[in-house]
Design a protein around this motif. Structure first.
Motif, short mmCIF file in Angstrom:
data_model
loop_
_atom_site.label_atom_id
_atom_site.label_comp_id
_atom_site.label_asym_id
_atom_site.label_seq_id
_atom_site.Cartn_x
_atom_site.Cartn_y
_atom_site.Cartn_z
N THR A 1 0.29 5.92 12.97
CA THR A 1 -0.65 4.92 12.47
C THR A 1 -1.63 5.45 11.44
O THR A 1 -2.50 4.70 10.99
CB THR A 1 -1.46 4.30 13.62
N ASN B 1 -4.91 3.11 -2.60
CA ASN B 1 -5.92 2.45 -1.79
C ASN B 1 -7.30 2.74 -2.37
O ASN B 1 -7.63 3.88 -2.68
CB ASN B 1 -5.82 2.94 -0.34
N GLU C 1 4.36 -13.20 14.66
CA GLU C 1 3.35 -12.41 15.37
C GLU C 1 3.18 -12.90 16.81
O GLU C 1 3.01 -12.10 17.72
CB GLU C 1 1.99 -12.47 14.65
N LYS D 1 9.24 -4.92 13.99
CA LYS D 1 8.29 -5.33 12.96
C LYS D 1 8.84 -4.97 11.59
O LYS D 1 9.36 -3.88 11.40
CB LYS D 1 6.95 -4.64 13.16
N GLN E 1 -6.96 0.99 4.90
CA GLN E 1 -5.68 0.78 5.56
C GLN E 1 -4.70 0.21 4.54
O GLN E 1 -5.10 -0.43 3.58
CB GLN E 1 -5.81 -0.13 6.77
N ILE E 2 -3.42 0.49 4.78
CA ILE E 2 -2.36 -0.01 3.92
C ILE E 2 -1.29 -0.66 4.79
O ILE E 2 -1.14 -0.30 5.95
CB ILE E 2 -1.74 1.12 3.06
N THR E 3 -0.59 -1.60 4.21
CA THR E 3 0.53 -2.24 4.90
C THR E 3 1.79 -1.91 4.12
O THR E 3 1.86 -2.14 2.91
CB THR E 3 0.34 -3.77 4.97
N GLU F 1 6.83 -4.99 8.84
CA GLU F 1 5.75 -4.26 8.19
C GLU F 1 4.86 -3.60 9.24
O GLU F 1 4.70 -4.12 10.34
CB GLU F 1 4.89 -5.20 7.34
N ILE F 2 4.28 -2.47 8.85
CA ILE F 2 3.33 -1.79 9.72
C ILE F 2 2.06 -1.53 8.93
O ILE F 2 2.08 -1.42 7.71
CB ILE F 2 3.90 -0.47 10.30
N THR F 3 0.96 -1.42 9.64
CA THR F 3 -0.32 -1.11 9.02
C THR F 3 -0.68 0.32 9.37
O THR F 3 -0.64 0.70 10.54
CB THR F 3 -1.41 -2.07 9.52
#
Length: 186
Positions: free
Chosen positions: A180, A139, A3, A104, A120-122, A106-108
Motif C-alpha cells: 500500500t 504526484n 465497491e 480489484k 496517494q495515487i490510484t 485499481e488499487i490506491t
C-alpha cells in the motif's frame, strides 16, 4: 456497485472467519455494520435505482440478515420474512464468497518521500513497477517534497563529499513498493 459487492463479499469472508475460526462475535457485528453503512451511502447516492442496483441491494440485505442470524435469530427471522415472505431463514444457505467480486481493477497506494506521507495515487492492480514510479513522481505532494530535497543537495554534497554522495545515491536511489505504500527516496 462494484465497491458495494466487494464490501459484501469481503464482509462474508470476514464474518465467516470470525464465527468459525476466531469466534469473535463483536467484530462480526462491526463488519456487518460497516457493510450496511456502505449500503446506506449507496442508496442515498441513488446507485440502487436500476435493476442491477436493486439486485445488489437485495443481495446485501439478505446476506446481512443471514450473517447476523447466529447472534440475533429472532429479529433476523422477522427481517427475513420481510425480505423473502415465502421462505424460512433456517432453510437459507450460508452466504458464499464470490472470489470474482474480491478482485480489484485499481488499487490506491500511498506515496512517501523520506518516510513522510506526501499523497496517494490510484493505479491498475497489475501495474508494472515503472508505471507506479512514474505515477508517484507525478504526484503533486511528491513533486513539492522532492523540490525541497533538491534544494538541499549542494549542502549534502559539500558535507559528505562528492564520492560518498554518489555511492549513497547509487545504493539508495530506487523505489520501494510494498502493498500500500510507494516510498520515493529523497
Amino acid at each position: 456497485l462494484k465497491e458495494l459487492r466487494f464490501k459484501l463479499h469481503s464482509t462474508i469472508a470476514k464474518v465467516s472467519d470470525d464465527y468459525g475460526r476466531r469466534q469473535q462475535f463483536n467484530t462480526a457485528i462491526a463488519a456487518v455494520m460497516e457493510l450496511l453503512n456502505q449500503y446506506d451511502s449507496c442508496v442515498k447516492r441513488g446507485d440502487c435505482q436500476d435493476a442491477s442496483g436493486r439486485a445488489v441491494a437485495q443481495e446485501v440485505l439478505e446476506a446481512a440478515v443471514r450473517l447476523l442470524w447466529p447472534i440475533v435469530p429472532h429479529i433476523c427471522q422477522h427481517l427475513w420474512h420481510a425480505l423473502r415472505p415465502e421462505t424460512a431463514l433456517w432453510d437459507a444457505a450460508w452466504p458464499v464468497v464470490d472470489e470474482a467480486a474480491l478482485v480489484k481493477a485499481e488499487i490506491t497506494l500511498m506515496v512517501q518521500v523520506n518516510g513522510k506521507l506526501r499523497g496517494q495515487i490510484t493505479v491498475a492492480a497489475d501495474a508494472a513497477q515503472d508505471t507506479i514510479e512514474t505515477a508517484a513522481l507525478a504526484n503533486e505532494g511528491a513533486i513539492v517534497a522532492l523540490d525541497d530535497y533538491l534544494d538541499l543537495i549542494p549542502n549534502i554534497v559539500a558535507a559528505v563529499g562528492e564520492e560518498r554522495f554518489a555511492d549513497w545515491k547509487a545504493a539508495d536511489g530506487h523505489f520501494y513498493t510494498i502493498p500500500t505504500i510507494v516510498n520515493v527516496p529523497g
